[in-house]
Design an enzyme around this catalytic site. Structure first.
Site, PDB file in Angstrom:
ATOM      1  N   ASP A   9       4.868 -16.175  94.609  1.00  0.00           N
ATOM      2  CA  ASP A   9       5.118 -16.210  96.046  1.00  0.00           C
ATOM      3  C   ASP A   9       3.815 -16.357  96.835  1.00  0.00           C
ATOM      4  O   ASP A   9       2.822 -15.690  96.526  1.00  0.00           O
ATOM      5  CB  ASP A   9       5.820 -14.908  96.458  1.00  0.00           C
ATOM      6  CG  ASP A   9       6.216 -14.922  97.909  1.00  0.00           C
ATOM      7  OD1 ASP A   9       7.114 -15.695  98.261  1.00  0.00           O
ATOM      8  OD2 ASP A   9       5.606 -14.166  98.703  1.00  0.00           O
ATOM      9  N   GLU A  19       4.042 -21.325  94.628  1.00  0.00           N
ATOM     10  CA  GLU A  19       4.540 -21.686  95.953  1.00  0.00           C
ATOM     11  C   GLU A  19       3.314 -22.019  96.802  1.00  0.00           C
ATOM     12  O   GLU A  19       2.635 -21.133  97.326  1.00  0.00           O
ATOM     13  CB  GLU A  19       5.320 -20.540  96.608  1.00  0.00           C
ATOM     14  CG  GLU A  19       6.020 -21.014  97.877  1.00  0.00           C
ATOM     15  CD  GLU A  19       6.153 -19.996  98.998  1.00  0.00           C
ATOM     16  OE1 GLU A  19       6.783 -20.312 100.014  1.00  0.00           O
ATOM     17  OE2 GLU A  19       5.609 -18.881  98.878  1.00  0.00           O
TER      18      GLU A  19
END
Ligand code: GLC
Ligand code: CA
Length: 535
Positions: free
Chosen positions: A202, A248
């Site tokens: 993330d 990401e």
């Protein structure tokens, strides 16, 4: 030659767990629900599922505020059940990718509580980014803004401030701190030991902050970050099988992006340029070219992404005058032609699945779900984006509405029939037409298109990882013709043609039509359609 590991050409299905399937009737998706839908995913034909954060969390940001990286939130299930899920997925040929959130944790995490208790200057505080304020200490240490809006600093009881690039419930770690580095390598091992096949990282580009700079991007893509991922790669490489590290990375520069995919760093990353691109032949073509050109020198495989849990669903985007996506530039409530958007979404799916590399499918896109915009009453919106932006950004709830599985009225099989609570976000009554059951067996449905395309993609030797050769533009071949087509070949014997012009086009010579996003018209490819050909 880029890798042929499983992830190199995989179709990966994103499960936003709170909205996928509710097994116990509390209105929130959970692991029981996900396990019960594994047969659906196997039949859909995906190679892997990526499950968004399932850890104990106060849910200040839908679970991206993690209180314990080695446990499962009781609302979702138990660790034993997560282990069962991994095992059951493997038994039906589906790999499991989990979401690890390294930039920040929750204010409820044991380390952050210890940091608050220990006070300024303590080793506990040094794991986070605590600073004194300026002026009388009344002003935040600098002017950084949170990505969700408002200041990126919050003051604590003794007067110090802590940094949170996202919600105040998500304090940032200090990645210069060796405890933080060791802790995350251990978290990776905890899950790799339990058999997960990949880690989605993330906010992977914002771990290192540069306080010397006044520039607004002084926390994005700092050079020091690569050393962190080299360490993670050593951890992943020590395990048998191909364990994938997936970043990401929202980075506009293709070369800076590709630097994360060097052979000793991450394996792959989400291609957000493709997701953000206009539905326009020149824009898509230059995105494909730039993507492939950036991946080639690092010998990495590209990915193709149309939607996820952070962006406006692409059926809606493609039905608007402006088909691009940008945070901050959301066209909430703008006039939308859903029939047009759906037609383009069908074409985009075949284009993405024909390009070389991996492809992501965000839950519900295979049903053709549109974004839910004005149908969510404002008082039910939960995304911190909405609140933190001073109610100017509608937030991301509209792409997170619980999935309709069957039936003619909410909860559409999302929760069991005797459920105690309504789904955590309301489903529009019009979703009766979008349930998996309604689309099952309908030859014209989005679900049938996805199942067919994913099945072909899996078995066709030309699809997945590999390369492409563009065909000369139609304009070059016949100057009077359309100039808004994308056409490429893949070996052996495969061609993909996309018509983004304003009139039907002739197909190039071929042996047979493998699949078309909508029926051909007198043998010609209609506008906003894609065809796969055997050549
Ligand atoms: C990522 C997630 C998003 C989350 C943010 C903070 O961008 O995809 O949903 O809000 O990180 O963790
Ligand atoms: Ca539940």
């Amino acid at each position: 030659m880029a890798s042929k590991a499983w992830w190199a050409g995989a179709a990966i299905y994103q499960v936003y767990v709170r909205s996928f399937a509710d097994g116990n009737g509390d209105g929130i998706g959970d692991l029981t629900g996900l396990r019960s839908r594994l047969p659906y995913l196997a039949r859909l034909g995906v190679d892997a599922v990526w499950v968004t954060p399932w850890y104990p969390s106060p849910m200040a940001d839908g679970g991206y505020d993690v209180a314990d990286y080695r446990a499962i939130d009781p609302v979702f299930g138990t660790l034993a059940e997560a282990e069962k899920l991994i095992e059951e997925a493997h038994s039906v040929g589906i790999r499991v990718i989990i979401d690890v959130v390294p930039n920040h944790c929750s204010t409820e995490h044991a380390w952050f509580r210890a940091a608050l208790a220990a006070g300024p200057g303590s080793p506990e505080r040094a794991r986070f980014v605590f600073r004194d304020g300026i002026g009388d200490g009344e002003q935040p240490p600098n002017g950084w803004e949170s990505i969700f809006g408002g200041p990126a600093w919050t003051r604590v009881h003794d007067g110090q401030w802590y940094l949170h690039l996202f919600d105040p419930g998500q304090p940032d770690f200090d990645w210069h701190n060796p405890d933080v580095r060791a802790e995350f390598e251990d978290v990776l091992r905890f899950w790799l030991d339990r058999g997960v096949d990949g880690i989605r990282i993330d906010s992977a580009a914002v771990l290192i902050k540069d306080f010397g700079l006044a520039h607004p991007e002084c926390y994005t893509d700092r050079d020091g970050i690569h050393e962190i991922y080299r360490g993670w790669r050593r951890v992943a490489d020590a395990y048998p099988g191909d364990r994938a590290l997936i970043g990401e990375l929202w980075l506009p520069d293709h070369e800076r992006f590709a630097a994360y995919l060097r052979p000793d760093e991450l394996h792959t990353a989400f291609n957000f340029q493709f997701l953000s691109s206009a539905w326009d032949a020149a824009a898509l073509r230059s995105c494909v070219d730039a993507t492939l050109a950036a991946h080639a020198p690092v010998d990495a495989n590209a990915t193709w992404v149309l939607s996820n849990h952070d962006v406006t669903r692409h059926v809606t985007r493609y039905g608007r005058d402006d088909t691009t996506f940008a945070f901050g530039g959301k066209l909430f409530g703008a006039p939308t032609d859903l029939a047009l958007g759906t037609r383009r979404a069908r074409a985009a799916a075949l284009l993405a699945m024909a390009l070389p590399g991996g492809v992501y499918v965000y839950q519900g896109e295979e049903l053709g779900l549109p974004e839910v915009e004005t149908e969510i009453p404002n008082h039910l919106r939960q995304d911190p984006f909405y609140r933190r932006s001073g109610y100017t950004d509608p937030g991301r709830d509209g792409c997170r509405v619980p999935i309709p599985w069957a039936g003619t009225a909410p909860p559409f099989g999302f929760s069991p029939p005797d459920a105690a609570a309504d789904p955590w976000l309301p489903q529009p009554p019009s979703w009766a037409a979008y349930t998996a059951a309604a689309e099952d067996g309908d030859p014209e449905s989005m679900l049938t298109l996805y199942r067919t395309a994913l099945r072909i993609r899996r078995s066709h030797p030309a699809l997945g990882a590999g390369g492409i050769r563009w065909r000369p533009e139609r304009a070059e071949r016949a100057p009077a013709g359309s100039d808004a087509e994308l056409a490429f070949d893949r070996d052996p014997g495969f061609a993909c043609v996309a018509n983004l012009s304003t009139r039907p086009i002739d197909l190039p010579p071929h042996e047979e039509v493998i699949l078309a996003s909508i029926p051909l018209e007198d043998g010609r490819l209609p506008v906003d359609a894609v065809v796969w050909l055997k050549t």
